[in-house]
Design a protein around this motif. Sequence first.
Motif, mmCIF file in Angstrom:
data_model
loop_
_atom_site.group_PDB
_atom_site.id
_atom_site.type_symbol
_atom_site.label_atom_id
_atom_site.label_comp_id
_atom_site.label_asym_id
_atom_site.label_seq_id
_atom_site.Cartn_x
_atom_site.Cartn_y
_atom_site.Cartn_z
ATOM 1 N N ILE A 113 0.849 -1.202 0.000
ATOM 2 C CA ILE A 113 0.000 0.000 0.000
ATOM 3 C C ILE A 113 0.882 1.249 0.000
ATOM 4 O O ILE A 113 0.668 2.184 -0.775
ATOM 5 C CB ILE A 113 -0.978 0.001 1.205
ATOM 6 C CG1 ILE A 113 -2.074 -1.040 0.978
ATOM 7 C CG2 ILE A 113 -1.587 1.386 1.429
ATOM 8 C CD1 ILE A 113 -3.021 -1.240 2.145
ATOM 9 N N ASN A 114 1.917 1.254 0.846
ATOM 10 C CA ASN A 114 2.821 2.421 0.905
ATOM 11 C C ASN A 114 3.460 2.688 -0.453
ATOM 12 O O ASN A 114 3.554 3.837 -0.897
ATOM 13 C CB ASN A 114 3.943 2.198 1.931
ATOM 14 C CG ASN A 114 3.435 2.180 3.353
ATOM 15 O OD1 ASN A 114 2.326 2.593 3.634
ATOM 16 N ND2 ASN A 114 4.251 1.671 4.270
ATOM 17 N N LEU A 115 3.912 1.614 -1.109
ATOM 18 C CA LEU A 115 4.610 1.784 -2.396
ATOM 19 C C LEU A 115 3.655 2.241 -3.493
ATOM 20 O O LEU A 115 3.988 3.126 -4.284
ATOM 21 C CB LEU A 115 5.310 0.481 -2.800
ATOM 22 C CG LEU A 115 6.442 0.023 -1.864
ATOM 23 C CD1 LEU A 115 7.070 -1.269 -2.382
ATOM 24 C CD2 LEU A 115 7.510 1.098 -1.713
ATOM 25 N N LEU A 117 0.845 3.808 -3.040
ATOM 26 C CA LEU A 117 0.423 5.169 -2.696
ATOM 27 C C LEU A 117 1.468 6.183 -3.160
ATOM 28 O O LEU A 117 1.131 7.229 -3.737
ATOM 29 C CB LEU A 117 0.222 5.267 -1.179
ATOM 30 C CG LEU A 117 -0.553 6.475 -0.688
ATOM 31 C CD1 LEU A 117 -1.959 6.479 -1.265
ATOM 32 C CD2 LEU A 117 -0.635 6.460 0.838
ATOM 33 N N ASN A 118 2.735 5.884 -2.932
ATOM 34 C CA ASN A 118 3.800 6.776 -3.408
ATOM 35 C C ASN A 118 3.747 6.916 -4.925
ATOM 36 O O ASN A 118 3.922 8.012 -5.461
ATOM 37 C CB ASN A 118 5.176 6.233 -3.010
ATOM 38 C CG ASN A 118 5.545 6.583 -1.583
ATOM 39 O OD1 ASN A 118 4.916 7.430 -0.961
ATOM 40 N ND2 ASN A 118 6.560 5.921 -1.065
ATOM 41 N N ALA A 119 3.496 5.802 -5.612
ATOM 42 C CA ALA A 119 3.415 5.825 -7.070
ATOM 43 C C ALA A 119 2.238 6.706 -7.507
ATOM 44 O O ALA A 119 2.385 7.565 -8.384
ATOM 45 C CB ALA A 119 3.263 4.407 -7.611
ATOM 46 N N VAL A 120 1.089 6.528 -6.866
ATOM 47 C CA VAL A 120 -0.103 7.329 -7.192
ATOM 48 C C VAL A 120 0.199 8.811 -6.958
ATOM 49 O O VAL A 120 -0.078 9.662 -7.813
ATOM 50 C CB VAL A 120 -1.313 6.886 -6.328
ATOM 51 C CG1 VAL A 120 -2.467 7.869 -6.453
ATOM 52 C CG2 VAL A 120 -1.768 5.487 -6.722
ATOM 53 N N GLU A 121 0.798 9.113 -5.815
ATOM 54 C CA GLU A 121 1.088 10.514 -5.480
ATOM 55 C C GLU A 121 2.096 11.125 -6.456
ATOM 56 O O GLU A 121 2.024 12.304 -6.780
ATOM 57 C CB GLU A 121 1.607 10.620 -4.034
ATOM 58 C CG GLU A 121 0.500 10.412 -3.018
ATOM 59 C CD GLU A 121 1.001 10.216 -1.583
ATOM 60 O OE1 GLU A 121 0.148 10.181 -0.685
ATOM 61 O OE2 GLU A 121 2.231 10.069 -1.376
ATOM 62 N N SER A 122 3.026 10.296 -6.942
ATOM 63 C CA SER A 122 4.038 10.820 -7.867
ATOM 64 C C SER A 122 3.407 11.196 -9.211
ATOM 65 O O SER A 122 3.972 11.987 -9.968
ATOM 66 C CB SER A 122 5.155 9.792 -8.081
ATOM 67 O OG SER A 122 4.782 8.846 -9.062
ATOM 68 N N THR A 169 9.430 14.892 0.666
ATOM 69 C CA THR A 169 9.477 16.080 -0.183
ATOM 70 C C THR A 169 8.065 16.601 -0.417
ATOM 71 O O THR A 169 7.854 17.519 -1.204
ATOM 72 C CB THR A 169 10.114 15.750 -1.549
ATOM 73 O OG1 THR A 169 9.372 14.679 -2.139
ATOM 74 C CG2 THR A 169 11.567 15.348 -1.412
ATOM 75 N N LYS A 170 7.084 15.969 0.270
ATOM 76 C CA LYS A 170 5.681 16.375 0.068
ATOM 77 C C LYS A 170 5.242 17.343 1.153
ATOM 78 O O LYS A 170 5.613 17.175 2.312
ATOM 79 C CB LYS A 170 4.790 15.127 0.098
ATOM 80 C CG LYS A 170 5.161 14.145 -0.981
ATOM 81 C CD LYS A 170 4.471 12.811 -0.829
ATOM 82 C CE LYS A 170 5.137 11.801 -1.746
ATOM 83 N NZ LYS A 170 4.693 10.432 -1.497
ATOM 84 N N PRO A 171 4.436 18.356 0.765
ATOM 85 C CA PRO A 171 4.038 19.385 1.726
ATOM 86 C C PRO A 171 3.393 18.798 2.994
ATOM 87 O O PRO A 171 3.639 19.290 4.091
ATOM 88 C CB PRO A 171 3.022 20.235 0.961
ATOM 89 C CG PRO A 171 3.150 19.865 -0.469
ATOM 90 C CD PRO A 171 3.849 18.548 -0.575
ATOM 91 N N ILE A 176 7.164 8.506 6.438
ATOM 92 C CA ILE A 176 7.408 7.214 7.094
ATOM 93 C C ILE A 176 7.116 6.014 6.194
ATOM 94 O O ILE A 176 7.486 4.898 6.526
ATOM 95 C CB ILE A 176 6.639 7.037 8.420
ATOM 96 C CG1 ILE A 176 5.146 7.027 8.180
ATOM 97 C CG2 ILE A 176 7.049 8.058 9.446
ATOM 98 C CD1 ILE A 176 4.442 6.246 9.255
ATOM 99 N N GLY A 177 6.454 6.244 5.048
ATOM 100 C CA GLY A 177 6.069 5.118 4.187
ATOM 101 C C GLY A 177 7.224 4.188 3.860
ATOM 102 O O GLY A 177 7.146 2.979 4.082
ATOM 103 N N LEU A 178 8.310 4.753 3.367
ATOM 104 C CA LEU A 178 9.438 3.915 2.934
ATOM 105 C C LEU A 178 10.231 3.355 4.108
ATOM 106 O O LEU A 178 10.666 2.198 4.070
ATOM 107 C CB LEU A 178 10.362 4.705 2.002
ATOM 108 C CG LEU A 178 9.838 4.945 0.590
ATOM 109 C CD1 LEU A 178 10.851 5.759 -0.210
ATOM 110 C CD2 LEU A 178 9.540 3.632 -0.114
HETATM 111 MG MG LIG Z 1 4.687 7.673 1.150
#
Ligand SMILES: [Mg+2]
Length: 210
Positions: A113-115, A117-122, A169-171, A176-178
């Motif tokens: 989920i963390n990974l 989510l990071n992909a979606v946010e990117s 690097t996100k506002p 903590i995800g990674l």
């Molecule tokens: Mg994250």
Amino acid sequence: MTPIASLASTTLQMLDTPQQLSADAAVAEDARLALRTIQRRSQSLLRFVDAFRTLAHIPVPAMRKVPVKELFDHLHFFFQVQLAERSILADFQVEPVDLSLEADPALLEQVLINLVLNAVESLDHQDGGIIRVRAQRGERGQIKISVSDNGPGLPPELKEKAFIPFFSTKPSGSGIGLSLSRLILRLHGASIRFHSVPQVETTFEMVFPA
Ligand SMILES: [Mg+2]
Ligand SMILES: Nc1ncnc2c1ncn2[C@@H]1O[C@H](COP(=O)(O)OP(=O)(O)OP(=O)(O)O)[C@@H](O)[C@H]1O
């Protein structure tokens, strides 16, 4: 905490002097602004404390044989709406389809989920986003699971930083995800690393020992 506490007492003093309050609209405006700042800072502090608690309390993994396909199906279902809303194309592949590994399914799902989510946010600021989630067996029987996106990626200088707790690097990211993912993977004897070619492919790959 100290700036918030002193801001709170100054604001209280302002409000405790009603004559001054009615005489001067600017005082009311100051008080409102101060309260808004207190509210905002308290919220980010709460988020930070929550994140800290998560990192400090990873349960002991309850290992069992987990079919990877099942894990991916849950993941796909979990992100279905978010992916559709953002018109992100998602591709889940397990090869061979009956691949399974020894893991704590709840913890491993958290990592995935963390990974994702990071992909979606990117992919937040671009069209034509694609996310690929893959699982395959390596040459020596190890299992490799990867999550890729075609977003802006990470510059090489973030190679180690990205995994440091609270680095973001996100506002409004907690960062903590990674780090949480890496801790969970270590408990599984697994590793994680990434390779990034901006706008082409950024891949986070996990390797589980045979
Ligand atoms: Mg994250
Ligand atoms: N797929 C990705 N593409 C580009 N940058 C990424 C990607 N994954 C992680 N990063 C970078 O690594 C940083 C750390 O990621 P991590 O998941 O630990 O924290 P976060 O996403 O910022 O916050 P949180 O996960 O706590 O909400 C991110 O802020 C971002 O800069």
